[in-house]
Write a protein that holds these residues in place. Sequence first.
Motif, PDB file in Angstrom:
ATOM      1  N   ALA A 106      -7.949   8.206   4.085  1.00 27.25           N
ATOM      2  CA  ALA A 106      -8.722   7.642   5.092  1.00 27.25           C
ATOM      3  C   ALA A 106      -9.781   6.917   4.932  1.00 27.25           C
ATOM      4  CB  ALA A 106      -9.268   9.128   5.876  1.00 27.25           C
ATOM      5  N   GLN A 107     -10.114   5.905   5.731  1.00 27.22           N
ATOM      6  CA  GLN A 107     -11.169   5.019   5.456  1.00 27.22           C
ATOM      7  C   GLN A 107     -12.372   5.729   6.122  1.00 27.22           C
ATOM      8  OE1 GLN A 107      -9.214   1.164   6.738  1.00 27.22           O
ATOM      9  NE2 GLN A 107     -10.130   0.535   4.783  1.00 27.22           N
ATOM     10  N   ARG A 108     -12.876   6.853   5.552  1.00 28.86           N
ATOM     11  CA  ARG A 108     -14.089   7.475   5.843  1.00 28.86           C
ATOM     12  C   ARG A 108     -14.940   7.998   4.860  1.00 28.86           C
ATOM     13  NH1 ARG A 108     -13.433   9.144  11.391  1.00 28.86           N
ATOM     14  NH2 ARG A 108     -12.223   7.673  12.589  1.00 28.86           N
ATOM     15  N   PHE A 109     -15.960   8.078   4.898  1.00 28.04           N
ATOM     16  CA  PHE A 109     -16.814   8.596   4.117  1.00 28.04           C
ATOM     17  C   PHE A 109     -16.823  10.307   3.631  1.00 28.04           C
ATOM     18  CE2 PHE A 109     -18.606   4.590   3.638  1.00 28.04           C
ATOM     19  CZ  PHE A 109     -19.485   4.383   4.757  1.00 28.04           C
ATOM     20  N   PHE A 110     -16.486  10.974   4.734  1.00 29.94           N
ATOM     21  CA  PHE A 110     -16.516  12.403   4.704  1.00 29.94           C
ATOM     22  C   PHE A 110     -15.138  12.907   5.059  1.00 29.94           C
ATOM     23  CE2 PHE A 110     -20.520  12.427   2.980  1.00 29.94           C
ATOM     24  CZ  PHE A 110     -21.561  11.529   3.698  1.00 29.94           C
ATOM     25  N   CYS A 111     -14.763  14.032   4.607  1.00 33.52           N
ATOM     26  CA  CYS A 111     -13.618  14.655   4.943  1.00 33.52           C
ATOM     27  C   CYS A 111     -13.793  14.942   6.561  1.00 33.52           C
ATOM     28  CB  CYS A 111     -13.380  16.069   4.270  1.00 33.52           C
ATOM     29  SG  CYS A 111     -13.311  15.729   2.402  1.00 33.52           S
TER      30      CYS A 111
ATOM     31  N   TYR B 148      -6.402   9.855   8.897  1.00 29.67           N
ATOM     32  CA  TYR B 148      -5.689   9.544   7.761  1.00 29.67           C
ATOM     33  C   TYR B 148      -4.826   8.070   7.958  1.00 29.67           C
ATOM     34  CZ  TYR B 148      -8.120  13.339   5.649  1.00 29.67           C
ATOM     35  OH  TYR B 148      -9.099  14.177   5.223  1.00 29.67           O
ATOM     36  N   THR B 149      -4.949   6.973   7.384  1.00 32.06           N
ATOM     37  CA  THR B 149      -4.146   5.900   7.597  1.00 32.06           C
ATOM     38  C   THR B 149      -2.770   6.052   6.703  1.00 32.06           C
ATOM     39  OG1 THR B 149      -6.420   4.680   7.786  1.00 32.06           O
ATOM     40  CG2 THR B 149      -4.230   3.323   7.527  1.00 32.06           C
TER      41      THR B 149
ATOM     42  N   TYR C 150     -11.642   5.753  -0.744  1.00 31.19           N
ATOM     43  CA  TYR C 150     -11.140   6.434   0.569  1.00 31.19           C
ATOM     44  C   TYR C 150     -11.357   8.066   0.598  1.00 31.19           C
ATOM     45  CZ  TYR C 150      -8.390   2.290   1.916  1.00 31.19           C
ATOM     46  OH  TYR C 150      -8.108   1.067   2.269  1.00 31.19           O
ATOM     47  N   THR C 151     -11.588   8.615   1.341  1.00 35.34           N
ATOM     48  CA  THR C 151     -11.330  10.047   1.527  1.00 35.34           C
ATOM     49  C   THR C 151     -10.064  10.369   1.422  1.00 35.34           C
ATOM     50  OG1 THR C 151     -13.633  10.584   2.794  1.00 35.34           O
ATOM     51  CG2 THR C 151     -11.852  12.109   3.124  1.00 35.34           C
ATOM     52  N   ILE C 152      -9.681  11.374   0.482  1.00 36.16           N
ATOM     53  CA  ILE C 152      -8.444  11.897   0.112  1.00 36.16           C
ATOM     54  C   ILE C 152      -8.024  13.232   0.632  1.00 36.16           C
ATOM     55  CG2 ILE C 152      -6.409  11.902  -1.425  1.00 36.16           C
ATOM     56  CD1 ILE C 152      -7.494   9.179  -0.961  1.00 36.16           C
TER      57      ILE C 152
ATOM     58  N   VAL D  45       0.884  -1.251   0.065  1.00 39.29           N
ATOM     59  CA  VAL D  45       0.144   0.011   0.223  1.00 39.29           C
ATOM     60  C   VAL D  45       1.074   1.290  -0.138  1.00 39.29           C
ATOM     61  CG1 VAL D  45      -1.628   1.333   1.202  1.00 39.29           C
ATOM     62  CG2 VAL D  45      -1.927  -1.043   1.034  1.00 39.29           C
ATOM     63  N   GLN D  46       0.754   2.038  -0.976  1.00 36.87           N
ATOM     64  CA  GLN D  46       1.431   3.285  -1.094  1.00 36.87           C
ATOM     65  C   GLN D  46       0.779   4.388  -1.776  1.00 36.87           C
ATOM     66  OE1 GLN D  46       4.873   2.314  -3.492  1.00 36.87           O
ATOM     67  NE2 GLN D  46       6.144   3.973  -2.475  1.00 36.87           N
ATOM     68  N   LEU D  47       1.143   5.633  -1.411  1.00 34.00           N
ATOM     69  CA  LEU D  47       0.608   6.847  -2.120  1.00 34.00           C
ATOM     70  C   LEU D  47       1.914   7.541  -2.218  1.00 34.00           C
ATOM     71  CD1 LEU D  47      -2.039   8.343   0.433  1.00 34.00           C
ATOM     72  CD2 LEU D  47      -2.089   7.277  -1.978  1.00 34.00           C
TER      73      LEU D  47
END
Length: 123
Positions: free
Chosen positions: A98-103, A110-111, A31-33, A1-3
């Motif tokens: 981030a494994q979230r729906f929203f900012c 943020y994972t 993901y939320t970025i 896993v990488q960004l």
Amino acid sequence: VQLVESGGGLVRAGGSLRLSCAASGFTLEAYTIGWFRQAPGKQREGVSCFSSTGGITKYADSVKGRFTISRDNAKNTVYLQMNSLKPEDTAVYYCAAAQRFFCSGDMSIYTYWGQGTQVTVSS
């Protein structure tokens, strides 16, 4: 896993840059970025965000009207188009997922984080 961020550089005030945040090992669309930046001697701050649900975008007041965040699902990449750059935009820019729906402004959600790309704006 990488960004992996890219697209930073040296530009004169008033110029433009487009930063890219490419993901590998996972699907950015889920993901939320967020884009963040950290200037020398300052705390890291949120710049912009693209939610996984609804594609809702948010911007810091300091960049509203100048920066645009977008996502290309086919390329698994998020972009930050930066126009009308100012010397105060100089910083290392990071993208994060981030494994979230929203900012959220809470950076702890943020994972995954990229290594950062330097943006320098000369006056």
